[in-house]
Motif scaffolding. Structure first.
Motif, short mmCIF file in Angstrom:
data_model
loop_
_atom_site.label_atom_id
_atom_site.label_comp_id
_atom_site.label_asym_id
_atom_site.label_seq_id
_atom_site.Cartn_x
_atom_site.Cartn_y
_atom_site.Cartn_z
N ARG A 71 107.48 -42.24 -5.01
CA ARG A 71 108.28 -42.27 -6.41
C ARG A 71 107.82 -43.64 -7.02
NH1 ARG A 71 109.05 -38.60 -3.05
NH2 ARG A 71 109.94 -36.75 -3.98
N GLY A 113 120.50 -31.49 3.90
CA GLY A 113 121.76 -31.30 3.89
C GLY A 113 122.64 -30.48 2.69
N GLY A 127 120.16 -32.47 -3.52
CA GLY A 127 118.89 -32.39 -2.87
C GLY A 127 119.05 -33.07 -1.41
N PRO A 138 113.74 -29.51 4.40
CA PRO A 138 112.36 -30.37 4.48
C PRO A 138 112.46 -31.69 5.45
CG PRO A 138 113.69 -30.69 2.60
CD PRO A 138 114.42 -29.77 3.34
N GLU A 139 113.72 -31.50 6.49
CA GLU A 139 113.77 -32.88 7.10
C GLU A 139 112.57 -33.37 7.96
OE1 GLU A 139 115.97 -30.66 6.65
OE2 GLU A 139 118.08 -31.23 6.33
N LYS A 174 106.48 -46.56 -11.64
CA LYS A 174 107.14 -47.76 -12.22
C LYS A 174 105.97 -48.78 -12.19
CE LYS A 174 111.37 -45.72 -10.39
NZ LYS A 174 111.61 -45.16 -9.24
N ARG A 207 122.07 -28.65 -10.49
CA ARG A 207 121.46 -28.79 -9.02
C ARG A 207 122.51 -28.73 -8.19
NH1 ARG A 207 116.67 -33.27 -10.09
NH2 ARG A 207 115.11 -32.05 -10.24
N GLY A 228 120.38 -32.36 10.45
CA GLY A 228 121.17 -32.78 11.10
C GLY A 228 122.72 -32.62 10.81
N PHE A 229 122.88 -31.46 9.85
CA PHE A 229 124.16 -30.94 9.39
C PHE A 229 124.45 -29.58 9.84
CE2 PHE A 229 124.39 -34.09 5.40
CZ PHE A 229 124.48 -35.06 6.09
N PHE A 238 121.07 -35.11 2.22
CA PHE A 238 121.71 -36.27 2.59
C PHE A 238 120.88 -37.65 1.84
CE2 PHE A 238 122.00 -39.72 5.77
CZ PHE A 238 123.10 -40.08 5.51
N ASP A 239 121.53 -38.60 1.49
CA ASP A 239 121.04 -39.70 0.71
C ASP A 239 119.62 -40.50 1.70
OD1 ASP A 239 120.33 -41.96 -0.60
OD2 ASP A 239 122.33 -42.80 -0.75
N ILE A 240 118.59 -40.12 1.45
CA ILE A 240 117.56 -40.68 2.09
C ILE A 240 117.41 -42.29 2.15
CG2 ILE A 240 115.06 -40.65 2.49
CD1 ILE A 240 115.19 -38.02 1.09
N PRO A 281 120.21 -38.26 -9.84
CA PRO A 281 119.49 -36.95 -10.55
C PRO A 281 119.58 -35.77 -9.81
CG PRO A 281 117.79 -38.20 -9.76
CD PRO A 281 119.06 -39.22 -9.39
N VAL A 282 119.84 -36.00 -8.28
CA VAL A 282 119.78 -34.89 -7.41
C VAL A 282 121.04 -34.55 -6.83
CG1 VAL A 282 117.28 -34.96 -7.37
CG2 VAL A 282 118.70 -35.78 -5.46
N GLU A 294 122.31 -27.11 4.09
CA GLU A 294 123.33 -27.05 5.15
C GLU A 294 124.77 -27.05 4.95
OE1 GLU A 294 120.95 -30.52 6.70
OE2 GLU A 294 121.31 -29.22 8.78
C1 LIG Z 1 121.25 -34.53 7.65
C2 LIG Z 1 120.21 -33.92 6.69
O1 LIG Z 1 119.77 -32.74 7.36
C3 LIG Z 1 119.14 -34.76 6.38
C4 LIG Z 1 118.73 -34.48 4.89
O2 LIG Z 1 119.47 -34.09 4.27
S1 LIG Z 1 117.40 -35.51 4.57
C5 LIG Z 1 117.12 -34.94 2.78
C6 LIG Z 1 116.35 -33.93 2.68
N1 LIG Z 1 116.08 -33.67 1.14
C7 LIG Z 1 114.77 -33.79 0.76
O3 LIG Z 1 113.96 -34.05 1.71
C8 LIG Z 1 114.69 -33.75 -0.57
C9 LIG Z 1 113.98 -34.85 -0.91
N2 LIG Z 1 113.73 -34.90 -2.52
C10 LIG Z 1 112.72 -34.05 -3.10
O4 LIG Z 1 112.25 -33.42 -2.45
C11 LIG Z 1 112.79 -34.31 -4.50
O5 LIG Z 1 113.07 -35.39 -4.78
C12 LIG Z 1 113.37 -33.12 -5.16
C13 LIG Z 1 112.58 -31.81 -5.19
C14 LIG Z 1 114.99 -32.98 -4.76
C15 LIG Z 1 113.47 -33.54 -6.62
O6 LIG Z 1 112.12 -33.66 -7.14
P1 LIG Z 1 111.99 -34.16 -8.70
O7 LIG Z 1 112.88 -33.45 -9.77
O8 LIG Z 1 110.33 -34.38 -8.95
O9 LIG Z 1 112.64 -35.58 -8.69
P2 LIG Z 1 112.06 -37.07 -7.87
O10 LIG Z 1 111.20 -38.01 -8.70
O11 LIG Z 1 111.31 -36.46 -6.67
O12 LIG Z 1 113.47 -37.64 -7.56
C16 LIG Z 1 114.28 -38.14 -8.53
C17 LIG Z 1 115.05 -39.33 -7.79
O13 LIG Z 1 115.96 -38.87 -6.96
C18 LIG Z 1 115.68 -39.56 -5.78
N3 LIG Z 1 116.10 -38.58 -4.53
C19 LIG Z 1 115.64 -37.50 -4.42
N4 LIG Z 1 116.01 -36.63 -3.20
C20 LIG Z 1 116.84 -37.82 -2.62
C21 LIG Z 1 117.76 -37.73 -1.68
N5 LIG Z 1 117.93 -36.73 -0.87
N6 LIG Z 1 118.37 -39.07 -1.23
C22 LIG Z 1 118.22 -40.10 -2.08
N7 LIG Z 1 117.32 -39.98 -3.40
C23 LIG Z 1 116.77 -38.96 -3.71
C24 LIG Z 1 114.29 -39.87 -5.60
O14 LIG Z 1 114.08 -41.00 -4.70
C25 LIG Z 1 114.04 -40.44 -7.09
O15 LIG Z 1 114.67 -41.56 -7.09
P3 LIG Z 1 114.11 -42.67 -8.39
O16 LIG Z 1 114.04 -41.93 -9.72
O17 LIG Z 1 114.73 -43.85 -8.27
O18 LIG Z 1 112.54 -42.98 -8.14
#
Ligand SMILES: C[C@H](O)CC(=O)SCCNC(=O)CCNC(=O)[C@H](O)C(C)(C)COP(=O)(O)OP(=O)(O)OC[C@H]1O[C@@H](n2cnc3c(N)ncnc32)[C@H](O)[C@@H]1OP(=O)(O)O
Length: 760
Positions: free
Chosen positions: A328, A150, A101, A172-173, A332, A98, A181-182, A103-105, A62-63, A153
């Motif tokens: 999250r 990411g 959101g 928000p990392e 469920k 969108r 990291g990117f 990198f895939d956490i 979804p993101v 980034e």
């Molecule tokens: C190298 C890089 O610098 C490292 C990174 O990028 S690390 C990632 C940085 N990004 C984040 O921290 C964002 C994390 N996500 C969020 O804060 C929130 O999910 C959001 C604001 C994007 C959306 O919020 P909202 O609409 O309320 O939905 P939310 O329930 O949180 O997420 C929906 C689904 O997406 C998943 N999801 C959200 N962001 C994700 C991500 N970055 N990776 C994998 N899954 C993610 C959630 O786990 C959830 O899965 P589920 O339905 O199976 O439980």
């Protein structure tokens, strides 16, 4: 199956799909079976318009998380766009409103399980810097909805950014125990200035695109329906030199002089030292930013990758990523959220009791746009309740969490009553009177006869068995616990307690109310203290035992604060008031007599005129405007308590290390958590982690109480508790569950099924 839509070289708008086998293999390798349903939509597409602009779109609902195949797909599409003569410029965007959101956490979680960082793809240099930023054709990011981590980034690697209004932009990392990291640590300061960039990274808070535009992160804000049109035009203008074409990593205009930059970084370091003492990622992030300031952006990105790879395997990152998914998972609930039910609308709620809890609950509800009828027994109490709600709302307005207008609107949603006349059309009642069983039973009988048949009958009791409260009524399927934590309008946890008779519909409705009022609803089973208070009841007891073994109480508090809880157990008792300690202590002593340690300390404190923070005197002295000060005058009271119980071996204070003190307080909590797990009070172990973080302020970077227990190791916890139970008190006796897990080498968090399989 992963589908990648490739361009037909002869017809720019015609797309066809091929199966990208190599990426498919990588993906299958890195995915668990449960993730398979989402696979079909993990896709990067490219469409080349007759204007010569290639539109590259990320799709991973979804993101639009940047999963490994997405990153590979991006690389492939960019390479193709560079090769093709009919492509003059590129627009990068995300599907379904969108951008991305981040990198895939899930990949972090896989790294945490295996310790293998080779699962992290090379994105910073290979994709963002070499492929996108250094591309020979201009790239514009068309940002909508959100660009986080990411995602942002990637956008910053593009040569310009056009955004729709209200898009969330952030890095928000750090809240996941890592850092950008990117290339984010380098490009964000270069695009919007060092101070603001540091602030955004350290707090993990996003800004809106409007603010981004003011600060220079975004080049233009356009209505969503024009986003792609404007982005395409922008890209073409750049390719034809009508607009400047900037590479963020090479900019220096927003950084200022080296000495100014160093001053800003030094101030940030001091702030971090005070605010995040246990977290490695904040100082590390500042180190990396500084590297880029001193040696240039490229050197900064190289260091960023190195430090990122160190942070990603830290316990802090393990804990925070665990909590991310655990939070999250609470939504469920088997046989509640997976049986096709829809939550019913709850528009009007009656709250019975306008004390501290009742008025806090009422505040939370009106802030969530739910009408409240507050009932009290007389007008004096009612006025007091309404005044408390007003003060809560005023406080939020004062702290700028609400506007004046929002505050006024919230207050218009509450009315006070002295009888049940306005209860005829309420959708839910939350009883929040004192912990008195006959009184609660009487109230439940009354509301059952007065409220409509669909009305949810909830109680905010923190300890009393719900079956007892609902014993005298017929519709026990509507009885549920809505356990808020004080102050109810601030604390994020809502513990939803179900009995065996509570209907799935009622549980689902209360979960929806919880979300509407911005709480994290955790559904738990019915037992004394439910999940949170039950798990943490040994917390105070453990502190009392140590007091009686001669350990300095202020040392205990200091060590527990250093561990990461907001305050130690003695200061917490002062804050909660001794009345609560006595009442709750009795409940637990009745329910669990075999493991209750009885200390006279609270009674002695009360006898000597102390009642904690309430009257300014407890273990600490409380004076307006200053921090609580340890009060040496409690020492004789403690001596008297010790004399009465007399458990110090040989009459001498025990000698313990700092680490042992923390363990002697927290291992009994883990021990009780084991019983809670064994009895199935929570749906899954991670629910207890979320509840401990949100309800007890257990540090989220330690992943919650069970996760922390597993990090420390069941074997060590079991051996320590066994030793202390033999040496000091039965209170420490390891539970059967802990013993089994320790002996069989099964993690505490493993589901019961896995554990029994392991036993076979
Ligand atoms: C190298 C890089 O610098 C490292 C990174 O990028 S690390 C990632 C940085 N990004 C984040 O921290 C964002 C994390 N996500 C969020 O804060 C929130 O999910 C959001 C604001 C994007 C959306 O919020 P909202 O609409 O309320 O939905 P939310 O329930 O949180 O997420 C929906 C689904 O997406 C998943 N999801 C959200 N962001 C994700 C991500 N970055 N990776 C994998 N899954 C993610 C959630 O786990 C959830 O899965 P589920 O339905 O199976 O439980």
């Amino acid at each position: 199956m992963v589908n990648f839509t490739l361009e037909c070289p002869f017809c720019s708008l015609f797309t066809y799909t091929v199966i990208a086998y190599s990426i498919l293999l990588t993906f299958i390798d890195s995915c668990s079976k449960q993730e398979l349903p989402e696979m079909a939509e993990v896709i990067v597409t490219m469409e080349v318009g007759s204007d010569g602009v290639a539109l590259i779109t990320i799709s991973n609902p979804p993101v639009n998380a940047l999963a490994v195949p997405i990153l590979a797909g991006l690389k492939e599409k960019f390479a193709e766009a560079m090769r093709r003569d009919d492509v003059k410029a590129i627009v990068l965007t995300g599907k379904n409103g969108r951008f991305s959101g981040g990198f895939d956490i899930n990949v972090f979680q896989k790294v945490h399980k295996t310790g293998d960082i080779s699962q992290l793809p090379d994105v910073s240099i290979a994709l963002v810097t070499n492929t996108i930023e250094d591309a020979k054709k201009p790239v514009v990011a068309a940002v909508q909805g959100l660009a986080l981590g990411g995602g942002l980034e990637l956008a910053m690697g593009c040569h310009a950014r056009v955004a729709a209004p209200k898009a969330q932009l952030g890095l928000p990392e750090l809240s996941l125990g890592v850092m950008p990291g990117f290339g984010g640590t380098q490009r964000l300061p270069r695009l919007l200035g060092l101070s603001k960039a540091i602030d955004m990274m350290l707090t993990s808070k996003p800004i809106l695109s409007e603010e981004g535009a003011k600060l220079g992160l975004i080049d233009a804000i356009v209505p969503p329906q024009e986003l792609l049109k404007v982005a395409r035009k922008w890209a073409l203008d750049m390719s034809e030199m009508r607009k400047p074409w900037a590479r963020s990593l090479h900019r220096t205009d927003k950084i200022g002089s080296l000495s100014e930059a160093r001053e800003i970084i030094m101030a940030a370091r001091q702030h971090v030292k005070r605010t995040f003492p246990n977290l490695p990622q904040h100082q590390a992030c500042l180190d990396v930013i500084e590297e880029g300031i001193v040696h240039g952006g490229y050197a900064g990105t190289l260091k960023e990758v190195k430090v990122f790879n160190e942070l990603v395997v830290s316990d802090t990152s393990k804990g925070l990523v665990h909590i991310f998914f655990a939070q999250r998972a609470i939504s469920k609930v088997p046989k509640v959220t997976d049986v096709g039910l829809k939550p019913r609308t709850v528009k009007k709620v009656a709250v019975i009791g306008g004390g501290l809890m009742g008025s806090g609950i009422a505040t939370a509800l009106i802030l969530g746009n739910i009408k409240v009828v507050l009932k009290e027994v007389n007008s004096e109490y009612l006025q007091k309740g309404i005044k408390t709600i007003e003060a809560n709302v005023r406080g939020l307005v004062g702290r700028k969490k609400l506007s004046q207008a929002q505050g006024e609107k919230a207050m218009s949603m509450v009315s006070g009553v002295l009888d049940y006349s306005q209860f005829k059309d309420v959708d839910m009642v939350i009883e929040a009177v004192i912990e008195n069983v006959p009184l609660k039973q009487k109230i439940f009988s009354e509301i059952e006869s007065i409220c409509p048949p669909h009305c949810i009958l909830a109680t905010n009791t923190s300890t009393i068995d719900l079956n007892l409260i609902g014993e005298k009524i017929k519709s026990q399927d509507r009885v549920i616990g809505a356990h808020f934590f004080s102050p109810a309008h601030v604390m994020p946890l809502l513990e939803i307690v179900r009995t065996e008779k509570t209907s799935a519909q009622v549980i689902l409705d209360l979960m929806a109310v919880g979300k509407a009022i911005k709480k994290a609803p955790v559904v738990v089973g019915n037992c004394t203290g439910f999940a949170v208070n039950r798990t943490f009841f040994p917390y105070t007891q453990g502190a009392h035992i140590l007091l009686h073994l001669g350990v300095d109480i202020f040392r205990i508090d200091r060590l527990i604060s250093s561990f990461g809880l907001p305050m130690g157990p003695f200061q917490l008792q002062d804050l909660a008031g001794y009345g609560v300690a006595v009442a709750v202590g009795k409940e637990f002593a009745n329910a669990f007599p075999d493991r209750t340690f009885r200390s006279p300390i609270i009674d002695l404190l009360i006898k000597s005129g102390r009642n904690g923070k309430n009257n300014g005197k407890g273990y600490y002295i409380y004076e307006k405007g200053s921090k609580p000060k340890p009060d040496p005058q409690v020492f004789p009271i403690i001596e008297e308590a010790k004399r009465q119980v007399n458990i110090m071996p040989g009459g001498k204070a025990i000698s313990v290390t700092d680490k042992e003190i923390v363990e002697m307080i927290l291992f009994p909590v883990v021990n009780e958590a084991c019983r809670v797990l064994e009895e199935g009070v929570v749906v899954r172990a991670s629910d207890l982690d979320v509840a401990s973080v949100l309800g007890m302020s257990f540090p989220s970077y330690r992943g919650g109480i069970v996760f922390w227990g597993d990090l420390v190791g069941a074997k060590h916890i079991y051996a320590s508790l066994k030793k202390w139970s033999e040496k000091y008190s039965q209170f420490y006796k390891p539970s059967r569950f802990l013993e089994e897990r320790a002996k069989n080498g099964v993690p505490l968090s493993a589901s019961l099924e896995i554990s029994s399989r392991a036993r076979l």
